[in-house]
Every structure is written in structure tokens, then in C-alpha cells.
Design an enzyme around this catalytic site. Sequence first.
Site, PDB file in Angstrom:
ATOM      1  N   ASP A 177       0.801  -1.230   0.000  1.00 52.71           N
ATOM      2  CA  ASP A 177       0.000   0.000   0.000  1.00 52.71           C
ATOM      3  C   ASP A 177       0.831   1.275   0.000  1.00 52.71           C
ATOM      4  OD1 ASP A 177      -2.381   1.470   0.063  1.00 52.71           O
ATOM      5  OD2 ASP A 177      -2.389   1.559   2.239  1.00 52.71           O
TER       6      ASP A 177
ATOM      7  N   HIS B 198       3.448   4.457   5.959  1.00 55.90           N
ATOM      8  CA  HIS B 198       2.975   5.038   4.698  1.00 55.90           C
ATOM      9  C   HIS B 198       1.679   5.830   4.799  1.00 55.90           C
ATOM     10  CE1 HIS B 198       1.224   0.856   4.640  1.00 55.90           C
ATOM     11  NE2 HIS B 198       0.133   1.545   4.321  1.00 55.90           N
TER      12      HIS B 198
END
Length: 1006
Positions: free
Chosen positions: A366, A572
Site C-alpha cells: 500500500d 505510509h
Amino acid sequence: MTLTLAQRLERLHVRTTELAYWRIREVVQVDGWTFNGEPIEIGALWPESVGTVHFSARANVPDHWPLKDARLALDLGGESLITLNDEAGNEKRLGLDPYHREFALPSSNVRITSESVARLPFGEPVRAPRLEHAALIWLDTAVDDLWLLLRQICESVHILEQHEVVPHLLDIAEDAMRGLEWPSATAAYVARMAPSPMLQKVWQLPPLEASPEGLNQAERASVISAHQVLLEKLRGLQERFPPQGEIALTGHAHIDLAWLWPYNETRRKMRRTFHTALSLMEQSSDFRFNQSTAHYYAQIAEDDPALLERIVERSREGQWETLGGMWVEPDTNMPTGESLARQILYGQRYFEKTFGTRHRVCWLPDCFGFSGALPQLLRQGGMDSFFTIKVNWSETNKFPSDLFWWEGLDGSRVLTHTFDNPMQGYNGFVRADCFVPTWRNFKNKDKHDTTLLAVGYGDGGGGVTPEMIVREEQLRVFPALPKARWTNVHGFFEGAHQSATAKNLATWRGEIYLELHRATLTSQSVVKRLHRKAERTLITTETLFGLAHLLGANKPRSMEPEWRFVLKNEFHDILPGSSIAEVYADAETELEAVIATGQAAQSEAMESIAAHLPKGTGDNLLVVNPSLSTRPARLTLPEGSIVSSDVMIPPLGVAVLARETLQATPGLSVSRRHLENAILKVSLAKDGSIASIIHKPTGREALQDGGNRLFVYPADKPRNWDAWDVEEDYAARGEEISALDSLEVLDDGPHRVAIRIVRTWRHSRITQILSLGANARRVDIETELDWRDRRAFLRTLTNVAVSNARATCECAYGVVERPTHSNTSWDAAMFEAPAHRFADLSEPGFGVAILNDAKYGHSIRGNVLGLSLLRSPIYPDPLADEGFQRFTYALMPHEGAWYDGGVREEAEDLNQPLLVAPATDRATGNWQPLKTSGIDAALSTIKPTEDGDGLIVRVYEPAGRRGALALDLPSGWRNEGPVSILEEAMDIPAEGLMPFEVKSWRISKS
């Protein structure tokens, strides 16, 4: 009359839906609940909904119910970790969320307790939480199994469309439905069907039975028979229409470390999800579950040690798969190379210590693009495989391969796989209509016969459901569908590597740029600056202690505890700026603490260095150069004054200098319209922008149409993903901020000249100090923002008198070249791209670079250097970057290419100035505790070894050149040879450096 296949499918779907209302034989409500110790009725609002609350009750299964068919059905009003205790004191924990609301019971008599929050999996608040539902149900497992099997047939028919097996599937399903003996008694039938959408539309329902009767034995027998016959007929069809393709299933629960909820909630999500996964392993020995992120396990060790013990046990048995090899799943666009190395070093060491395993697969499903530095680091970290699906999110160009070699900057390669599942990506489902498109979308099925598919609710956690386990078992006998079996990810990649040795796979070279989420390079810029400063502070601190050790001090302590906070905040959805405000409050606190600890340690290290130098007297200063570049003495003295002198400090040099030797380089001058030194002449326009920069050594004008022009774009309103995205048309509505509140000379030498400019845009104030040191090769633009406007994008643009089809941007452990044109759709899509400390546009003999100490979003189109300074989205943080922040960027004309002109060295100086401290009791002189000879290299770190005595010296080649390189150690030290980033011996030449190579040595006392 003959119905079409679509009409038959619609009819089958309607008839199948009826089964759902007969899957429960009896229901007993669970009463006697308490909320934080006080009584609460079912249906009542929570008395309070802030923070964590606790429910409690007891449940007794009726004596005539088989325990194996009894279920606890709960909806407490949010997410919960529930605990079931039986009479013997045994404990079972499970996660409760919208996807997990029915639970098998360990005993007929259980005490239920909960740890609950009034939130849904994606952080949404439950505005009016209630104790919605609590009951024991006697599940009619025969009906439940048939209902699921028929649903799976419907899903298969729908997705297989015109496949020749479709009419046969409809035939056997219709036969099964026609063979059912089904209840029809009016009172029970109407009561059972009352919750259906059909009857919910009725104006007024008749009185309903409270406990309508379920199936009788004959009716149930017909259901059991129909189920068995269906399975037999499906096996027969499978022989005639064998599986098409193969899918390796891995159970998964992507848990964002922080995103739309604060980290404390993630700690609860981990426990809920992990307990659920373990319970499913009791249901099925075939089930496999993977979970990355060493940090999660370290946190579980603190929060729930018994849970970690169970995970370790299941890991040894092969059902629970740890993977990823990193501390967290980090953003890879913005961290330094050393940060990425530490992600792997600390991650792999933790997994090996806790689970006895080292990972070969990097798992980053992701992240928003991938640095070209990664393949080399993965290989040095023991990983030869890489997984993501994010490349499929690119909006403009389709990534060409899904099983390929990814080749990094230095030529290192890792085998990379991505799957394209249109049903929630890496949060897939065990369904025919998930399997078939995933297999169809697998481009490289001619190279390898299997694709991976991760299934389970994720992002907010939850993971696989009990139904998914049963679905996988049922689908084993289905015709025409891809074969899908639970598999370990490492096992999948082992097979893929075997195929890769026999087949000619495509190779993708360099960074993997995501054509989406470009604004993550700018959003939440305060935390980005703190992160930059924190990682630089730790690198410098370790280097200083390493130099002290080389001079005779004791081996320094490990700074892994501080690094762990930095690595955590590289996650992230933290560093990219896509989380809620509470996440950034935590991040700021943690990163500021790291900086404070590091700076205090730097002072300690400077004292240690001084203590090992000859004694003397005088008004002297200790100056340390923590880089591998010769640096001029640009200093901020302890009392705050600035020095800009021609005295040079060698690489990794330690100097004790008399203050009187630090004379200002002559040639400085300043007025309201110019700044000048011996190298640069900077002229301002009337509006305070930079009209001209003359590079005196070449006589070249650096600008064309002005520099440091500030533009704001008030239509920065993306279609979706407010904090994540910037649209390609953002510049269509741009306003240049040219009005001046004030312009004044701030500093007139002799070491520095400076002009302060203040501007206002709407409700926000921009203060900039343009400064030029006496020996400076760059003009610094110190910027302070007091930002009070929403959904605006602030950028600085500089038109340079340089032309080139490609620009150079610094990245982790090197540089990447990017197009300055839009010849192709790939070029046009790269309108905002990452760079670290500099971006440069050069032509033969001359160039101009823009440097920064806190920014990452850049654009270089034509001859315009653009740097993104701030965004102010409203989701998921309505006040993102509201208020004060400070940062500095700079413009630097230079002779030759960027590497000849010293651009990287100047960027290094901007980000990490020389260290200075009083040294009134030390003799003047110069020392180099460690030297290098040969090709120019950049220092990554000098750190203590993880095991044993000595230091690790890590350097990298930053420009794509090659040549000889060797370490020159002080007397009494020896070079034990090259090591990997895991600090293990590497069978490579001890000397020399290849293009973009990252090279480490272990050195120790003789």
C-alpha cells in the site's frame, strides 16, 4: 417459456435469499449487561462514548442445543475485543467488528467481557452508540451451508458469464432448490420472512410470532440431501470443466499503523485482529495468515505477551506467516537511504530473534511509489522478492507487468509480483467473482501458472471471516474457476523464482512512480520537516560518537530505541500526510523527543571528541565535519553569531580553531535590491522576487523570467483523496503573491547579508529572509509561514536560463533523472515527483539547482524549477498545516554538471551544518580519525556494530560513477572487510565502489 440465463440467475438468487431467514433455529436473548459496571438494557444508548468502555454479561446455552451449533451474536455498538471465560477459567478472545459478529462458544456457560470503542473499522465515529444486539443463536448448520453454497453458485454464474458451464451450474442449483421440502405454515412463514426487504415494504404487517418454528427433521433432511447432491454434481462438472488457472490465497488483515484513527486505537485493532486470526486456525488447519511489521509484534509483546506466545507457536507450525522484513511498511519516497537500511536491519533482526526466521519477501502492498534504492537494500537485507499492488492504482498508464524483475539504481534485482484484484485490492474476498477477474487480470500467466491473492478485511484490520474459511472449502469442487488454496507467501515466491529461472521475465529499471497520490509529497509538511531533522540528527549523532570512538573513547551505545520512533513515523500513512490530526500530534511529540535526545547526545559526543584531543588554551572552537565532503567553515557559534570563512574542514575532520582565524571572506554587499558576494550577485525585482542571479565564476545569468516567484493555487480540490492527491489542472487557477507588506535589509555583514520580505495572502502571512554568506555558493531563502487558509497549494517557481530534456533529482542513495517535457503519457503523468535535498537542471558547462531542508514535492517542466511548500486540505485533518512553520530552500547556480558543481555537498551543508562547540582548553590543530581515498563517496553512517565490538562504516556512490575507494584507518584499528546492511560478511571486493553502490565495512580495534 424459455428464460434467458440472466433471468434464471435472477430467479435463483431470489429463491436462494429465502434460505437466510431459516438459518437460525432458535434465539435466546442475552440480558443482564453492565456498562463500566452499571446495568444497561439491550437497545440503550451508551452512557458515555469517549475512549475505551467495558461491557459484561453472562450467557447460558439451553440444554437442548448442541454446543457445536451454538453461536453468540453480538453488536455492542462499535469495535470490541471480547473475552469469553468458561466455568473452568479458560479464556478465549475474539475481535468484534461489522464483519465478525457471530462467535462459536467454548462452553455452554460463559462470562462475556469487552473492551469497546464507539468507532467503526475506518475510524468513523458511531455518533449514537447503542447496545444493539446480544443473543445466543442455535444455528441450523445444514441451511447455513446450503445457503452459502447456492450463493457461491450464483456468484460463479455471474462472473463466468458466457462460459459453457453456466447453464449446467444453473441446472444443478435449480434441481437442488426444487428438491427441498420447505415449510409453509402461515404464522411461522410470515414471521420468518418479516425482516426481508419484500415484507419490510408492506404497509402494515400482521401480528408476528415471537419465536417462529424452524425446519422439522424431514425438511432438514431434504436440505442435507440437496447440499450433498450439489457437491457431488459440482465435482462431476469439475471433471468436465477443470479449473482454469491457480491462485495462492493468503489470509491478510492490512492494519494501517495509524491513519483515520490514532495509534492507541491501532494497538487495540492489532489485538482484535490477531485473536480472530488465531481462532480461525482452530477452525481450519489449512488456513494461512500473514502479517508484516516487526513493530506490531514488539507492541504486542508489551500489550498482550500471551497473545505473542500463541502467534509464535502458530508461526512455528506454519499457519501464521511473518513477512516483510521491515520495522513497519514505510513510505519509500521520502526516507533517507540510511532510514530504509535501518527499517530492514531492525526488522530482520527482530523477526529472527522473536520467530527464528529471516524473511525473503518484502511486503509493501500500500505504499505510494517505490524508490530505486530498494532492490539493493532488499538484497543486502536477505530479501530477493518484493510484493505490492499499488502500481495498479496509477490512473494514466497501466503498469506493463505483474511478475517481473525490478532492477534498482545499482543493478540489483528482486523478483516482483503484483496482482490486480478489482474487489478491494489487497483486502480481497474468497469468492468466485473475486477469483475469476484476478486470474483474468494476471498478465504473466504465460510465465508462471499461479498468482497471489490476499484476502481479508483490512486497512482498519479485521481480517478473514469464518465464512471465508468455509467458502474456500466449498469452492474446491467448483468447475471452471481458478484453483485457489491457502498458501504461504514465501512458498508462492519460491515457485515464482523457479519459473523465473526458466522463463524470460521483463525487467523494470529504476524507481516505480505511482501516477496518483502526488500530494503526499507535501501534505503535513511540519511532520515531514521534523522527520527529516530527526533522521539527520540520529545519523550525525552516531557519526560523532563513531569519530570519538576512533579517537579513543568507548564504543557508543546503540541508538535503536530512538531510530524505532523515526521508523515508526515513516509508516505510509504518517509521513505522507494522509492521517488525522491526532496522529500528527503524536508524531510531532515523538520526533521532537528524538531530536532533543539526539542533540543532547551530540553535545556529549562533542565533549568526548574534545576530551581525546591535546590540551591547550585560547579562545578556541571545536569544529567537526560529519560528512565525506570538504566543507568551508560556515558556522553558527554557540552564542548565535554566524561565521562564513574560507577555512576548510576536511572530510570527517575534527578541527580546533582559534576564533581570530575565522575571518569573513571579503566581497559582501547588500541593499534593498541586491545581495552580493565573491561568487553570486543576486538582484531583486520591485515585488521582492529574484530578478537575476549572476554566477561570477562563469559570468552566466542563472535566471530567465525571474526566480522565487510565489504562487498559490486556491482551486486545489481533488476529485478524491483530499490530502493525497493534486490534480493535473491545479495550475489553471494560480495567483502570484507579489504584493509586499515590507522589505528591509536585515543583516549587512561581514559574514552574512540578508533581506527580510513579508507578504500576506488572504488570511496567511509569508515571511522570507533571503541571505548570502560571505563564502556562499547558494542564496538561502529562510521561510516562515503563518498559514490560516484552507484548500490552497503554495509553491515557489524559478525560471532558469538552462535547457535540458532531463532533470536530476536526489533520491535515497543516489539520483534519478526525470523528463522536463510531456512527450508521452508517462512523461506527462510525472508532473509532481519526489526529490530529497535537491533537484537540478543542467546543460553542458552550467546548471541551476534548488535545494531544501524539509521538502519533497518537485516539478520541473521546461526550464521551470518548482518546489511545493504547503498544502492545506481539509480531509482527513481539517487543520492540516494550520499555523506556524519554518523551513529553508536555496537556489544554486553552478559550473558543470550537478556532481561537478558540488550541488549534493551544498545540499548536505544546508541540511547538516558543521558542528561547533567551545574548546578553550584544547590546542588548535586538525585531525581526521577516518579517511577515504579514491572516488568521491557520500557517507551514510558510522554506527556501532549490532553484535560484538567495533563500528560499521557505510558509504554510497551518489552519482552513478565507479572507481577505487578504500578506508584509511587510524593506528590500532583494522578493517574486517565488507558487510551487508545486516552486518554480515559479503563476498565482494574490499575496495572500490560501483555506480550507486551502498557499501559497508566492519572496523574494529586491532
